[in-house]
Design a protein around this motif. Sequence first.
Motif, PDB file in Angstrom:
ATOM      1  N   SER A   2      55.601  56.806  33.006  1.00 29.46           N
ATOM      2  CA  SER A   2      56.986  57.099  33.369  1.00 29.46           C
ATOM      3  C   SER A   2      57.096  58.462  34.035  1.00 29.46           C
ATOM      4  N   GLU A   3      58.120  58.574  34.893  1.00 32.00           N
ATOM      5  CA  GLU A   3      58.372  59.838  35.572  1.00 32.00           C
ATOM      6  C   GLU A   3      59.070  60.792  34.611  1.00 32.00           C
ATOM      7  N   PRO A   4      58.866  62.097  34.750  1.00 32.12           N
ATOM      8  CA  PRO A   4      59.564  63.034  33.888  1.00 32.12           C
ATOM      9  C   PRO A   4      61.067  62.988  34.162  1.00 32.12           C
ATOM     10  N   SER A   5      61.854  63.187  33.113  1.00 30.49           N
ATOM     11  CA  SER A   5      63.303  63.163  33.248  1.00 30.49           C
ATOM     12  C   SER A   5      63.784  64.382  34.024  1.00 30.49           C
ATOM     13  N   PRO A   6      64.761  64.192  34.934  1.00 31.15           N
ATOM     14  CA  PRO A   6      65.317  65.339  35.650  1.00 31.15           C
ATOM     15  C   PRO A   6      66.290  66.133  34.774  1.00 31.15           C
ATOM     16  N   HIS A   7      66.547  65.641  33.563  1.00 29.49           N
ATOM     17  CA  HIS A   7      67.492  66.287  32.660  1.00 29.49           C
ATOM     18  C   HIS A   7      66.773  67.290  31.766  1.00 29.49           C
ATOM     19  N   ARG A   8      67.474  68.387  31.446  1.00 23.93           N
ATOM     20  CA  ARG A   8      66.889  69.416  30.587  1.00 23.93           C
ATOM     21  C   ARG A   8      67.595  69.404  29.238  1.00 23.93           C
ATOM     22  N   HIS A   9      66.800  69.399  28.169  1.00 26.44           N
ATOM     23  CA  HIS A   9      67.295  69.327  26.794  1.00 26.44           C
ATOM     24  C   HIS A   9      68.309  70.431  26.525  1.00 26.44           C
ATOM     25  N   HIS A  10      69.488  70.032  26.076  1.00 31.14           N
ATOM     26  CA  HIS A  10      70.606  70.890  25.675  1.00 31.14           C
ATOM     27  C   HIS A  10      71.177  71.740  26.805  1.00 31.14           C
ATOM     28  N   SER A  84      70.090  66.290  17.683  1.00 27.89           N
ATOM     29  CA  SER A  84      71.190  67.112  18.179  1.00 27.89           C
ATOM     30  C   SER A  84      72.437  66.960  17.315  1.00 27.89           C
ATOM     31  N   VAL A  85      72.711  65.725  16.859  1.00 36.85           N
ATOM     32  CA  VAL A  85      73.837  65.507  15.937  1.00 36.85           C
ATOM     33  C   VAL A  85      73.659  66.376  14.705  1.00 36.85           C
ATOM     34  N   GLN A  86      72.473  66.344  14.122  1.00 33.51           N
ATOM     35  CA  GLN A  86      72.187  67.126  12.921  1.00 33.51           C
ATOM     36  C   GLN A  86      72.310  68.621  13.187  1.00 33.51           C
ATOM     37  N   ALA A  87      71.819  69.083  14.336  1.00 31.75           N
ATOM     38  CA  ALA A  87      71.886  70.505  14.671  1.00 31.75           C
ATOM     39  C   ALA A  87      73.337  70.975  14.822  1.00 31.75           C
ATOM     40  N   VAL A  88      74.171  70.137  15.431  1.00 30.51           N
ATOM     41  CA  VAL A  88      75.589  70.481  15.584  1.00 30.51           C
ATOM     42  C   VAL A  88      76.234  70.630  14.214  1.00 30.51           C
ATOM     43  N   LYS A  89      75.981  69.679  13.326  1.00 31.19           N
ATOM     44  CA  LYS A  89      76.552  69.737  11.974  1.00 31.19           C
ATOM     45  C   LYS A  89      76.066  70.965  11.221  1.00 31.19           C
ATOM     46  N   GLU A  90      74.768  71.228  11.273  1.00 34.86           N
ATOM     47  CA  GLU A  90      74.201  72.365  10.559  1.00 34.86           C
ATOM     48  C   GLU A  90      74.709  73.701  11.082  1.00 34.86           C
TER      49      GLU A  90
END
Length: 124
Positions: A2-10, A84-90
């Motif tokens: 697969s090609e790398p995603s053009p999106h950057r985490h967070h 990410s859901v968990q990080a937002v809550k924490e």
Amino acid sequence: MSEPSPHRHHAIDYVEFTVTNLAEAKRFYADAFGWEFNDYGPAYAGIRSPHGDSAAEVGGLREDQAVRAGGPLVLLYSADLDRSVQAVKEAGGQVVSGPYEFPGGRRFHFTDPSGNELGVWAER
């Protein structure tokens, strides 16, 4: 492979405008700024990237009866939505919607401690 995603985490990845008349909003942004769109039914149009890739989008126009308070919805990208859901809550944020599936993957909305609403999406 697969090609790398053009999106950057967070990273800020997409901005969604609520509009009360989708056809009129598309006409306005096309005439004023030359924007082009990908249509996803009667109530949503993706804003194409200005860099020529018609599949890449930088935002969207979502039709609703009223414009939501706070202006456009900023969406972040996540490589791991559940984490990410968990990080937002924490961190003290409050999940107000989702996670839920949509045609591009999954997403959730949250408010930060000041009450700003943002969304986070992932391809899976």
